[in-house]
Write a protein that holds these residues in place. Structure first.
Motif, PDB file in Angstrom:
ATOM      1  N   ALA A 174      -9.983  -9.339   2.423  1.00 22.24           N
ATOM      2  CA  ALA A 174      -9.970  -8.465   3.603  1.00 22.24           C
ATOM      3  C   ALA A 174      -9.654  -7.038   3.183  1.00 22.24           C
ATOM      4  O   ALA A 174      -8.651  -6.775   2.517  1.00 22.24           O
ATOM      5  CB  ALA A 174      -8.941  -8.964   4.612  1.00 22.24           C
ATOM      6  N   ARG A 175     -10.510  -6.107   3.588  1.00 16.56           N
ATOM      7  CA  ARG A 175     -10.296  -4.679   3.377  1.00 16.56           C
ATOM      8  C   ARG A 175     -10.175  -4.002   4.737  1.00 16.56           C
ATOM      9  O   ARG A 175     -10.247  -4.651   5.779  1.00 16.56           O
ATOM     10  CB  ARG A 175     -11.449  -4.078   2.576  1.00 16.56           C
ATOM     11  N   ASP A 176      -9.986  -2.676   4.712  1.00 16.54           N
ATOM     12  CA  ASP A 176      -9.813  -1.967   5.978  1.00 16.54           C
ATOM     13  C   ASP A 176     -11.065  -2.014   6.847  1.00 16.54           C
ATOM     14  O   ASP A 176     -10.989  -2.229   8.052  1.00 16.54           O
ATOM     15  CB  ASP A 176      -9.437  -0.500   5.710  1.00 16.54           C
ATOM     16  N   SER A 177     -12.234  -1.818   6.233  1.00 16.35           N
ATOM     17  CA  SER A 177     -13.450  -1.681   7.019  1.00 16.35           C
ATOM     18  C   SER A 177     -14.415  -2.849   6.866  1.00 16.35           C
ATOM     19  O   SER A 177     -15.463  -2.860   7.505  1.00 16.35           O
ATOM     20  CB  SER A 177     -14.178  -0.382   6.641  1.00 16.35           C
TER      21      SER A 177
ATOM     22  N   ALA B  15      -5.338   4.025  -0.353  1.00 16.04           N
ATOM     23  CA  ALA B  15      -6.214   4.455  -1.451  1.00 16.04           C
ATOM     24  C   ALA B  15      -5.551   5.497  -2.336  1.00 16.04           C
ATOM     25  O   ALA B  15      -5.680   5.451  -3.568  1.00 16.04           O
ATOM     26  CB  ALA B  15      -7.527   4.997  -0.872  1.00 16.04           C
ATOM     27  N   GLU B  16      -4.827   6.456  -1.739  1.00 11.45           N
ATOM     28  CA  GLU B  16      -4.228   7.508  -2.558  1.00 11.45           C
ATOM     29  C   GLU B  16      -3.117   6.958  -3.456  1.00 11.45           C
ATOM     30  O   GLU B  16      -2.921   7.436  -4.577  1.00 11.45           O
ATOM     31  CB  GLU B  16      -3.688   8.638  -1.682  1.00 11.45           C
ATOM     32  N   LEU B  17      -2.397   5.940  -2.986  1.00 18.52           N
ATOM     33  CA  LEU B  17      -1.352   5.358  -3.819  1.00 18.52           C
ATOM     34  C   LEU B  17      -1.962   4.511  -4.930  1.00 18.52           C
ATOM     35  O   LEU B  17      -1.467   4.500  -6.067  1.00 18.52           O
ATOM     36  CB  LEU B  17      -0.413   4.515  -2.955  1.00 18.52           C
TER      37      LEU B  17
ATOM     38  N   ALA C 265      -2.894   6.856  -7.584  1.00 16.96           N
ATOM     39  CA  ALA C 265      -1.723   7.301  -8.346  1.00 16.96           C
ATOM     40  C   ALA C 265      -1.343   6.268  -9.400  1.00 16.96           C
ATOM     41  O   ALA C 265      -0.968   6.628 -10.526  1.00 16.96           O
ATOM     42  CB  ALA C 265      -0.556   7.565  -7.405  1.00 16.96           C
ATOM     43  N   PHE C 266      -1.440   4.980  -9.070  1.00 15.80           N
ATOM     44  CA  PHE C 266      -1.167   3.946 -10.063  1.00 15.80           C
ATOM     45  C   PHE C 266      -2.180   4.004 -11.197  1.00 15.80           C
ATOM     46  O   PHE C 266      -1.821   3.825 -12.365  1.00 15.80           O
ATOM     47  CB  PHE C 266      -1.182   2.565  -9.401  1.00 15.80           C
ATOM     48  N   ARG C 267      -3.458   4.241 -10.870  1.00 19.08           N
ATOM     49  CA  ARG C 267      -4.467   4.344 -11.927  1.00 19.08           C
ATOM     50  C   ARG C 267      -4.226   5.568 -12.804  1.00 19.08           C
ATOM     51  O   ARG C 267      -4.353   5.504 -14.033  1.00 19.08           O
ATOM     52  CB  ARG C 267      -5.867   4.383 -11.310  1.00 19.08           C
ATOM     53  N   ASP C 268      -3.888   6.691 -12.185  1.00 17.38           N
ATOM     54  CA  ASP C 268      -3.707   7.926 -12.946  1.00 17.38           C
ATOM     55  C   ASP C 268      -2.496   7.868 -13.871  1.00 17.38           C
ATOM     56  O   ASP C 268      -2.469   8.568 -14.893  1.00 17.38           O
ATOM     57  CB  ASP C 268      -3.561   9.114 -11.988  1.00 17.38           C
ATOM     58  N   THR C 269      -1.511   7.085 -13.504  1.00 22.84           N
ATOM     59  CA  THR C 269      -0.311   6.985 -14.335  1.00 22.84           C
ATOM     60  C   THR C 269      -0.358   5.804 -15.291  1.00 22.84           C
ATOM     61  O   THR C 269       0.622   5.532 -15.993  1.00 22.84           O
ATOM     62  CB  THR C 269       0.942   6.862 -13.453  1.00 22.84           C
TER      63      THR C 269
ATOM     64  N   SER D 257      -4.165  -0.617   5.990  1.00 17.01           N
ATOM     65  CA  SER D 257      -3.263  -0.334   4.871  1.00 17.01           C
ATOM     66  C   SER D 257      -2.617   1.035   5.008  1.00 17.01           C
ATOM     67  O   SER D 257      -1.427   1.208   4.731  1.00 17.01           O
ATOM     68  CB  SER D 257      -4.027  -0.426   3.551  1.00 17.01           C
ATOM     69  N   GLN D 258      -3.394   2.013   5.461  1.00 18.14           N
ATOM     70  CA  GLN D 258      -2.854   3.363   5.618  1.00 18.14           C
ATOM     71  C   GLN D 258      -1.818   3.416   6.736  1.00 18.14           C
ATOM     72  O   GLN D 258      -0.731   3.990   6.580  1.00 18.14           O
ATOM     73  CB  GLN D 258      -3.999   4.331   5.905  1.00 18.14           C
ATOM     74  N   LEU D 259      -2.113   2.799   7.875  1.00 25.25           N
ATOM     75  CA  LEU D 259      -1.171   2.804   8.988  1.00 25.25           C
ATOM     76  C   LEU D 259       0.103   2.052   8.614  1.00 25.25           C
ATOM     77  O   LEU D 259       1.212   2.516   8.897  1.00 25.25           O
ATOM     78  CB  LEU D 259      -1.814   2.168  10.221  1.00 25.25           C
ATOM     79  N   SER D 260      -0.043   0.896   7.987  1.00 26.08           N
ATOM     80  CA  SER D 260       1.125   0.099   7.636  1.00 26.08           C
ATOM     81  C   SER D 260       2.034   0.849   6.675  1.00 26.08           C
ATOM     82  O   SER D 260       3.268   0.816   6.807  1.00 26.08           O
ATOM     83  CB  SER D 260       0.670  -1.229   7.020  1.00 26.08           C
ATOM     84  N   ALA D 261       1.437   1.534   5.685  1.00 26.26           N
ATOM     85  CA  ALA D 261       2.250   2.294   4.729  1.00 26.26           C
ATOM     86  C   ALA D 261       2.969   3.449   5.417  1.00 26.26           C
ATOM     87  O   ALA D 261       4.143   3.726   5.127  1.00 26.26           O
ATOM     88  CB  ALA D 261       1.370   2.812   3.597  1.00 26.26           C
ATOM     89  N   GLN D 262       2.301   4.128   6.336  1.00 26.39           N
ATOM     90  CA  GLN D 262       2.932   5.254   7.018  1.00 26.39           C
ATOM     91  C   GLN D 262       4.050   4.792   7.946  1.00 26.39           C
ATOM     92  O   GLN D 262       5.102   5.427   8.033  1.00 26.39           O
ATOM     93  CB  GLN D 262       1.869   6.038   7.789  1.00 26.39           C
ATOM     94  N   LEU D 263       3.849   3.678   8.643  1.00 32.19           N
ATOM     95  CA  LEU D 263       4.920   3.153   9.493  1.00 32.19           C
ATOM     96  C   LEU D 263       6.099   2.697   8.640  1.00 32.19           C
ATOM     97  O   LEU D 263       7.263   2.881   9.025  1.00 32.19           O
ATOM     98  CB  LEU D 263       4.400   1.993  10.341  1.00 32.19           C
ATOM     99  N   GLY D 264       5.805   2.095   7.482  1.00 33.85           N
ATOM    100  CA  GLY D 264       6.879   1.646   6.609  1.00 33.85           C
ATOM    101  C   GLY D 264       7.744   2.790   6.125  1.00 33.85           C
ATOM    102  O   GLY D 264       8.952   2.630   5.917  1.00 33.85           O
ATOM    103  N   ARG D 265       7.143   3.960   5.937  1.00 36.86           N
ATOM    104  CA  ARG D 265       7.913   5.119   5.490  1.00 36.86           C
ATOM    105  C   ARG D 265       8.647   5.791   6.647  1.00 36.86           C
ATOM    106  O   ARG D 265       9.666   6.455   6.416  1.00 36.86           O
ATOM    107  CB  ARG D 265       6.983   6.137   4.818  1.00 36.86           C
ATOM    108  N   ARG D 266       8.131   5.656   7.850  1.00 35.32           N
ATOM    109  CA  ARG D 266       8.706   6.376   8.981  1.00 35.32           C
ATOM    110  C   ARG D 266       9.778   5.583   9.733  1.00 35.32           C
ATOM    111  O   ARG D 266      10.732   6.164  10.238  1.00 35.32           O
ATOM    112  CB  ARG D 266       7.586   6.758   9.975  1.00 35.32           C
TER     113      ARG D 266
END
Length: 821
Positions: A135-138, A266-268, A271-275, A602-611
């Protein structure tokens, strides 16, 4: 027995087979001929006598050194074996080629699904879902073992075989073992420059794809009952993790513990790939190889090396079964077990034999594994551990002994080896593979990995304990999760920090095979690589720094709970929601209201988790202002992680697919749904209220009021709502992503907003926001989610303070006087 040479010959045969015109039968005949020639060659060698007796006295020491390069005894290199070995190697090569040829299906046969690729017709197929849905976002990927096929306008079904990948609209109702009816056009998987999706799927036995399909369940309960039970347990464990931890920590743990690595934004993930730390997200050979070596070392010190090895092996086996035992996980587990065996091997030659044999056995099970980047990374990482870990440890010991006492060096060397040098050895060995497949090397990985790998055993072991406890008794799981979260947060924060640094990735482009072979030879052929250990004189402090940071994060976690207490202010956050809207409102006394959510779960869940505050998993209200897929696509899945106490709904329940799924989920969980009406108000505490100003077919207009602060949120703006009379406002949200017709300049100027917010999608295909509208609003303070990522506003009813994701917080409002700004 020289297993190394025979295993390498077998692997070479597997690699050469795809480019060979000979069928499997010809290769089998060649193998039989080589085996028949082995016996006379061996007998001839027996009559020759032991090779050591035939050297003159003065040349014998030189001959021993010459033969000793391969780490094999003279007995193994008797004349009999020397003469028989070439024929045995030829037989092994031919058997590898035969196995690879036999594993290739006849793609043109009418009985294989690939025979229907790219003919432009629409087909109806039946098949069994042989893996859990991806399962993906879209969208959702379904992997089917096809059973029958017929043209959509035909009547007769024809039996077919093969595996088909079907991409359908996102849904969480599919289960392993479902028998499905699928409709769509069958095509060959595509190829692109730098990456071949066709080859990627072919290595997994998939040669056909339906990009836009429709699927329906015929019956449930098929497949292997044991696998069905394992997958059901994994699904329950996934839900438990999201109850115990906020996102993105829950999604990171789901990747580490369960192999479900698609929940991070996706942005996180980038970041894992870049590091160079992406290996810790998913279950991979690289990850398990490192962790198994660390766990083995820790358990070995507690229970002894032999007992520790058995315990580590049992842990890896149980873990493999828990996460579903799919081929990628089994491959990673084999490499992890191989690392345990190889570290116990006292002779490097024996270790190389075991590693080559392990790779040959994996290629025997699946010849396509040789071309898989994951297998190559696993193999290279394990080889790096075998060849480099001990020399690096000895080099570190020699360097440290110049500045520290011998007793101190003996104590810290195992710690530094586990925390830093194992990772360094694996990273050195995987450089050629990274260049060939990805065309990029993470320069920051040499800094990030030594900092985060020391805490990964704690994340894995303690996180696993909290998960098991949460499955057994949720309150116990929540208690056990408290000491784990600081380590996870530490990992995420370091990755985000280093991922944002410029110049952290060197991307020369994909390297050719000769360049990779040259780099591989350079890495493993130069003893100077071992001197790199001299650069880690201060590495002994790394684990202490990591522990200190983890303790600081634990303290911040505790202070976070204190600071998250209601502060008597009203807070509004415009979340980054792409083409939709996502607005999180916190009342002065701490209640939370979410307005829509956008399309990405995934984006909404991550933002709610931080807020949301630590431990907070519920919303007071969910407001469905518009019922389209762009507004509600994220909510059906996020609803399971952040359930609301009640829902205020505007629009038809069947207005979109996402609306129907959300309605079904709300009803199944018994969450009350209230129809929105004009004049309806939600009490946010301390006099703050969220009012429904207008309701129409396209959505609703909301107004947030507290003291002298007034915010207008026209999420469902229309020409009818534009005609309403509004008082001046402190904050205005532009409607429709900045559509000019929904935000007339005169209407905006009449509202006299102090701050204007815009939820917009970067690179909107419709050209929104309107350039004419932006020019008309020149001079107003405008904040945009496509530029600022997220927008956070705080008010005490008099002043407004704004913080955005890409700028420093600044005060944009002064004291509000009277009832209007």
């Amino acid at each position: 027995m020289p297993l190394f040479y025979l295993s390498v010959a077998y692997l070479l045969g597997v690699a050469l087979a795809p480019n060979s015109p000979w069928p499997a039968l010809v290769w089998l005949l060649a193998a039989a001929a080589a085996i028949l020639l082995t016996l006379p060659a061996y007998r001839l060698g027996l009559r020759t006598g032991d090779v050591s007796r035939r050297f003159p006295r003065g040349l014998k020491p030189h001959a021993l050194r010459l033969l000793g390069w391969a780490r094999l005894s003279l007995r193994a290199f008797s004349p009999a074996l020397l003469l028989a070995l070439p024929f045995l190697a030829a037989a092994s090569l031919a058997l590898g080629a035969a196995r690879a040829k036999a594993g290739l299906p006849d793609l043109g046969a009418p009985g294989h699904i690939s025979a229907y690729n790219d003919d432009g017709r629409t087909y109806t197929l039946t098949g069994l879902l042989i893996a859990p849905p991806d399962a993906r976002d879209s969208y959702t990927n379904l992997r089917l073992a096809v059973e029958s096929i017929r043209p959509r306008d035909g009547i007769m079904h024809q039996a077919v075989s093969g595996i088909l990948l079907v991409r359908v609209k996102p849904d969480d109702t599919w289960r392993y073992g479902d028998r499905l009816v699928v409709t769509g056009k069958i095509e060959t998987p595509p190829e692109a420059e730098g990456f071949s999706y066709r080859d990627y799927l072919a290595r997994r036995g998939v040669y056909s794809l339906i990009s836009f399909g429709e699927a329906a369940v015929m019956e449930r309960g098929g497949g292997n009952p044991l696998l069905a039970g394992i997958y059901a347990l994994r699904g329950r464990a996934h839900e438990t993790l999201h109850r115990l931890y906020p996102d993105p920590a829950a999604s990171l743990l789901a990747g580490i513990l369960l192999g479900l690595d698609n929940g991070l934004p996706a942005e996180l993930q980038q970041a894992f790939r870049d590091t160079g730390t992406a290996h810790i997200i998913a279950i991979s050979g690289f990850n398990i190889t490192i962790l198994s070596a660390v766990v083995l070392s820790a358990l070995g010190r507690l229970f002894g090396r032999r007992a520790g090895g058995w315990l580590a092996g049992l842990a890896i086996g149980a873990y493999t079964i828990l996460v579903g035992a799919d081929p990628a996980v089994v491959r990673a587990a084999i490499m992890g077990l191989g690392a345990i065996l190889l570290r116990d091997a006292r002779r490097p030659g024996a270790a190389l034999n075991m590693l080559a044999l392990t790779a040959a056995l994996m290629a025997l099970a699946n010849p396509g594994v040789l071309g898989d980047a994951g297998f190559q990374l696993s193999f290279a990482a394990t080889l790096g551990l075998v060849r480099f870990s001990d020399p690096l440890a000895r080099g570190f010991g020699r360097a440290a002994s110049r500045y520290l006492r011998i007793s101190t060096v003996q104590r810290i060397t195992p710690v530094v080896t586990d925390a830093v040098l194992l990772s360094l050895a694996a990273q050195i060995a995987t450089l050629p593979v990274s260049l060939v497949h990805f065309g990029r090397i993470s320069l920051s990985s040499l800094l990030v990995n030594p900092l985060i790998l020391p805490v990964q055993p704690a994340v894995m072991i303690l996180g696993g304990i909290s998960l098991v406890a949460g499955l057994a008794w949720p309150p116990l799981g929540e208690l056990m999760a408290l000491p784990v979260y600081p380590f996870v947060a530490y990992t995420l924060r370091l990755v985000e920090i280093f991922g944002a640094l410029p110049g952290g990735v060197w991307a020369p482009g994909p390297a050719g095979t000769p360049a990779a072979i040259g780099l591989f030879t350079l890495i493993f052929g130069l003893p100077l690589a071992f001197r790199l250990a001299d650069r880690f004189r201060m590495a002994a402090l790394a684990w202490k720094a990591a522990l200190l940071l983890a303790l600081l994060l634990a303290a911040s976690q505790a202070w976070g709970r204190v600071l998250a207490a209601p502060d008597g202010r009203l807070q509004i956050t415009f979340l980054e929601a792409g083409p939709g809207d996502g607005i999180l409102i916190r009342g002065p006394k701490g209640g939370y209201v979410l307005v829509d959510g956008g399309p990405s779960a995934s984006q909404l869940s991550a933002q709610l988790g931080r807020r949301l505050p630590p431990g907070e998993r519920t919303l007071d209200w969910l407001v469905v202002a518009r019922a389209g897929d762009e507004q509600l696509g994220a909510l059906p899945l996020s609803l399971q992680r952040y359930p609301p106490a009640a829902v205020l709904w505007s629009g038809q329940p069947n207005a979109s697919r996402s609306a129907r799924r959300l309605q079904e989920a709300l009803i199944s969980q018994g969450i009350p749904i209230h129809a929105a009406e004009s004049g309806h108000a939600l009490d946010l505490g301390a006099g703050a209220r969220l009012e429904v100003v207008w309701v129409g077919n396209g959505g609703m207009v909301l107004e947030l009021v507290w003291k002298n602060f007034r915010a207008l949120l026209p999420v469902g703006q229309s020409q009818e709502s534009l005609a309403l009379a509004y008082e001046p406002v402190s904050l205005l949200l532009l409607a429709g992503q900045g559509h000019a017709a929904l935000n007339p300049p005169d209407w905006v100027r009449g509202l006299a907003p102090q701050v204007i917010a815009l939820s917009a999608q970067a690179g909107n295909p419709e050209g929104l926001p309107s350039q004419a509208l932006l020019e008309a609003l020149d001079g107003y303070p405008l904040l945009r989610t496509d530029y600022n990522e997220w927008i956070h506003l705080v008010t005490d009813g008099k002043g407004i303070w704004v913080e955005v994701g890409r700028e420093q917080a600044e005060e944009v409002g002064n004291e509000l006087r009277g009832s209007s700004p």
